[in-house]
Scaffold this motif. Sequence first.
Motif, short mmCIF file in Angstrom:
data_model
loop_
_atom_site.label_atom_id
_atom_site.label_comp_id
_atom_site.label_asym_id
_atom_site.label_seq_id
_atom_site.Cartn_x
_atom_site.Cartn_y
_atom_site.Cartn_z
N TYR A 171 -1.09 -5.05 3.36
CA TYR A 171 -2.23 -5.79 3.89
C TYR A 171 -1.95 -7.28 3.73
N TYR A 192 7.74 -1.06 3.68
CA TYR A 192 6.47 -0.88 2.98
C TYR A 192 5.30 -1.27 3.88
N LYS A 193 4.23 -0.52 3.76
CA LYS A 193 2.97 -0.87 4.42
C LYS A 193 2.27 -1.91 3.55
N TYR A 198 3.00 -2.93 12.32
CA TYR A 198 2.87 -1.62 11.68
C TYR A 198 2.11 -0.66 12.61
N SER A 235 0.61 3.27 12.84
CA SER A 235 0.20 4.25 11.84
C SER A 235 0.26 5.70 12.28
N SER A 276 6.78 3.36 3.36
CA SER A 276 6.68 4.17 4.58
C SER A 276 8.05 4.58 5.12
N LYS A 308 0.81 -1.22 0.00
CA LYS A 308 0.00 0.00 0.00
C LYS A 308 0.84 1.27 0.00
N ALA A 336 4.30 -4.21 8.36
CA ALA A 336 5.38 -3.50 7.67
C ALA A 336 6.35 -4.53 7.12
N VAL A 384 -2.65 -5.31 9.06
CA VAL A 384 -1.63 -4.48 8.42
C VAL A 384 -0.26 -4.78 9.03
#
Length: 551
Positions: free
Chosen positions: A264, A261-262, A323, A325, A252, A249, A274, A272
């Motif tokens: 799913y 990277y973020k 992760y 946020s 980050s 997604k 990382a 979620v």
Amino acid sequence: MALPPRSPRTMASPVRRSPLASPERASPRSISDPVLPWLRSIRKALDELRRDPNNGGASHLKALVADCIEKFGSEERYRDDARLLKIWILHADEIRDFDRVFRMLEQKGICQGHALLYEAYALFLVAKGNLLEAEKVYQLGISRNAEPLDKLKKMHAMFLNHVSEIAQNARPDSKVVVSSIQGQEQSLMNPWSASTITDLLRKKDSDIKKYNGYHKSNKVYSGKISLTSLQNSSRNKVVELGNIKYHIKGCSGQGGFAQVYKAYVDGNPEDVVALKIQKPAYPWEFYMYRQLDQRVSAAERPNFGYAHKVHVFSDLSVLVCEYLSHGTLQDAINSHLVMNKLMEELLCIYYTREMLRMLETLHSAGIIHGDFKPDNLLVRYSREDLTEDKEKFKGRTGSWHDQGLCLVDWGRGIDLNLFPADVEFQGDCRTSGFRCVEMQERRTWTYQVDTYGLCVIAHMMLHGTYMSIEKKTNADGSYLYQPKSSLKRYWNVDLWKNLFSTLLNIPSNESDVPILRSLRESFEEYICSNPQLISKLKHLLIKQKASLCSA
């Protein structure tokens, strides 16, 4: 007691033994490389001095070298130029003060990756009879992987052989110096060098293979999506690892060797993670996370991030992590600076208390983070309304348990259990603004790499700038390090002064846990001394969350 000093002139300078530049006629290169005519003139003066040492050429050479340094010494284009380094070494030789020149070069970051710098300085120290300092300089150059590293290691080996010869014929008082150097070889090391990490991973290989979530393949990564090209266009791509599909997604975070990277998990927006992709493969960080699992209490464990699993290939590794946020402490600091404001002092006090508690927990478990900076501190917010109960705040229970900071990025983590009990480190983190006093002065360190980082972060919260320190001499001849920036009169001056003066002047490399605990308690006592402060803190944190989460 040092060995009998010899004049630095009795040791041949590496520069005086080698040409500075080949003789050249004037050419267009002189325009694009303005130092060239100076190099030719200095070479000519050196040649004349060798042919006739008594013709007065020494003063002419000294003037040429000094003028060259004044004109080009600080120019950015020559910051890493080996030719100008040789001029600096000649200058140090001429003024007979290599200590001052070396400190100046280190402070300005000039030619720090050149082996010649450390070789020349070590020779100067040997000539003065200061073998202990010479050993430290060799170790420093090797810890920085100065090039050519093989040559520097060879010179270091020759130095150690020289020390051994001295030991056989030395007076008893000189043998103390020699034995100190030989002992340092066993207890001084760079915990971040590739050779150290490789050796430690090899020793722990059988244990790491048993860790839950460890997946290793001897093949290169061969997925449909190239992981190394994700940073160019990553959004909505799907990476499959171990029968799990990670829907990317966005990026980050990224550095020189890793991208985060973020994602799913199997496309589920409620799950979620990382993904930290590192090339070459680097399983050390996963090892550090598992040490945290084993050695940090359940109550404190959420403050240090989680690694779910790691996939290690022959060319790269992928660490699957928790992760969060809500951004970093750096983001929180910046959110005030963009409005030309500084963080409220009460927030600074609260986050400093959180950091002190973190380091108290880590260091008591024999773990050093090694990269303690605001980018690596993720902000955590409670899902429940914060209570104003003093005891729950102090004990970090109830809604306060999930509020605070989370320390991540364990790639430079140090497991002290893998080293001798009396170990002292000599590596340099090379992170601008976060090199502890011991690194700056080429002294050994242990926990200071973390506590200095804490001081820098506290300074950034209070002043909005990185910390510069000054060294003051006390009446008894000892030194006191303190920030150059003044504390505002309306701040809690005693609280902050005690923090900085204590952590910047820790007298030894032994455990700092009692010191951290005492400081943490002083910050807690201040906040708990007035119920209105906890109420104010609660509202400041709510306001900060609204600001950061809407950005």
